[in-house]
Design an enzyme around this catalytic site. Structure first.
Site, PDB file in Angstrom:
ATOM      1  CG  ASP A   1      -2.415  -0.933   1.203  1.00  0.00           C
ATOM      2  OD1 ASP A   1      -1.904  -1.553  -0.228  1.00  0.00           O
ATOM      3  OD2 ASP A   1      -2.805  -1.499   2.199  1.00  0.00           O
ATOM      4  CG  PHE A   2       0.433   5.950  -0.312  1.00  0.00           C
ATOM      5  CD1 PHE A   2       0.999   6.790  -1.814  1.00  0.00           C
ATOM      6  CD2 PHE A   2       0.159   7.054   0.395  1.00  0.00           C
ATOM      7  CE1 PHE A   2       1.549   8.424  -1.172  1.00  0.00           C
ATOM      8  CE2 PHE A   2       0.158   8.560   0.414  1.00  0.00           C
ATOM      9  CZ  PHE A   2       1.346   8.918  -0.843  1.00  0.00           C
TER      10      PHE A   2
END
Length: 445
Positions: free
Chosen positions: A257-258
């Site tokens: 994920d970011f």
């Protein structure tokens, strides 16, 4: 003589070619000069802080330690307590991973002095329109207290991109200028760590990179082809790969994920990509994470528990746990969690905010669902610290933590070149350095 080459590439080439004493001595002189400037700047900063009433040997030691950390990072080294390290001896290992040209050190890097870094930060505060009397002095004090990460950062590769990122958040009204300035002052590491690091590589087949938090793996198709990023200075892991391995196509084997940091694998050939893809599909890759979660989990977590909530999508960004009547339409998910340490966060109370009870946990997901770890820990009543989407915002503040504390520490998988043996690649987190007083097991719920 290596001039103009990225630091990691220069070191790699000098190891392979066994350069002569003239090049080696020139490099040694360069690092000695940098060491002298770094320690000198650190001592000046220590004197300023001492005059401000913070005084004592502890401040001086912390400042000199920050200078030493600065030099170590510029040399491509990593202190075992402060950054990722490779536990399995690699076939080919390039230290550091910071793409920074030697010729530019005196222009826009740390070699130009800490005053440049804090001056640029002060200009950003002013551009945001936030009045912060004494803010830079407080920022410097907090950075020294936390180990000098900001003073040791690269102005070009870390600080400027992070400021651009936060400027975008302010422009989008995610936080007000006053809120963003306050959070940067209280947590200097918000402005550090934007550069991916090359952890390990296997010949021309596979690369392991330590992805920073707050960075996307790649741009979605709609934004490829020369279109602008979300903010003009935004970089991705794929940008780093193309700069590091010119002319090669990145073939991502796993995603993060970011907001998640840690180990990612990128294949440099179609054959290796297919091999790794089959391993992930057959669940033959052991994925290891560490996280800081809010609260004190039950004592049963000390030996390890399995979380098996089925997950469903929602109309928004976050996922949710399926009800009993929705199980047939939900995704099954299994996550092993074990408490490693119970403590407080942050190291010291900030601006009248009390320290929070947190726990350092080991996480090993058996399945690979989107947001699986985040949703499972939140559903269990202990969301990840800094995960605003799943209730992990400290003190109820949006952006109260400078990052989401989830880190992919390692991957273990069967080797294709040595049948019957496994490869283990790790990049340890430094979450323990964030923790304050330890809590006894008897205080668990």
């Amino acid at each position: 003589d290596g001039e103009g080459l990225p630091t990691w590439r220069f070191l790699s080439q000098t190891r392979r070619s066994r350069v002569g004493p003239s090049v080696a001595s020139a490099r040694l002189r360069w690092h000695c000069a940098l060491l002298a400037r770094a320690v000198g700047a650190a001592l000046v900063a220590a004197s300023v802080l001492k005059a401000a009433g913070l005084g004592g040997c502890a401040i001086t030691f912390a400042a000199v330690r920050a200078g030493g950390l600065l030099v170590a990072r510029r040399c491509g080294l990593r202190a075992s307590l402060l950054g990722p390290r490779l536990l399995l001896p690699p076939l080919t290992h390039t230290p550091g991973g910071r793409v920074l040209a030697l010729a530019d050190e005196g222009k826009d890097g740390v070699g130009s002095g800490d005053d440049d870094i804090f001056g640029v930060i002060g200009s950003a505060f002013e551009a945001w329109g936030a009045a912060a009397p004494g803010g830079l002095e407080a920022l410097m004090r907090n950075d020294v207290r936390e180990g000098g990460h900001l003073a040791a950062a690269s102005l070009r590769n870390d600080v400027r991109p992070r400021l651009a990122q936060h400027t975008f958040y302010v422009a989008q009204a995610a936080l007000t200028p006053e809120e963003m300035t306050d959070r940067c002052i209280r947590q200097p590491r918000r402005l550090c760590g934007y550069t991916p690091a090359l952890v390990w590589q296997h010949g021309d087949g596979l690369v392991a990179v330590n992805k920073p938090w707050g960075m996307r793996v790649h741009l979605p198709p709609a934004q490829e082809g020369g279109q602008r990023q979300v903010w003009p200075e935004e970089l991705t892991v794929h940008n780093w790969f193309r700069d590091t391995f010119p002319g090669e196509k990145p073939r991502t084997c796993n995603r993060l994920d970011f907001a998640t940091s840690g180990v990612m694998l990128i294949a440099r050939s179609k054959e290796v990509k297919r091999y790794m893809q089959k391993l992930f599909e057959k669940r033959q890759v052991c994925k290891m994470y560490t996280a800081l979660v809010l609260g004190n989990p039950p004592q049963a977590w000390d030996k390890g528990v399995w979380l098996t909530y089925a997950l469903m999508d929602t109309d928004g960004f976050a996922r949710r746990v399926a009800s009993d009547t929705e199980i047939k339409d939900a995704q099954t998910a299994e996550t092993f969690v074990r408490v490693l340490r119970r403590a407080t966060w942050p190291l010291a109370a900030e601006g009248g905010r009390p320290q929070l009870d947190v726990s350092l946990v080991e996480v090993r997901p058996r399945t690979g669902r989107r947001h699986q770890i985040r949703a499972h820990l939140s559903a269990a009543g202990h969301p990840i610290l800094g995960d605003d989407a799943y209730g992990g915002n400290p003190w109820g503040e949006r952006g109260g933590s400078y990052r989401m504390f989830l880190h992919a520490t390692g991957l273990e998988f069967p080797r294709w070149d040595v049948p019957g043996e496994n490869m283990t690649i790790t990049a340890q987190s430094d979450f323990e350095l964030e923790l304050g007083e330890s809590r006894a097991e008897s205080e668990a719920a």
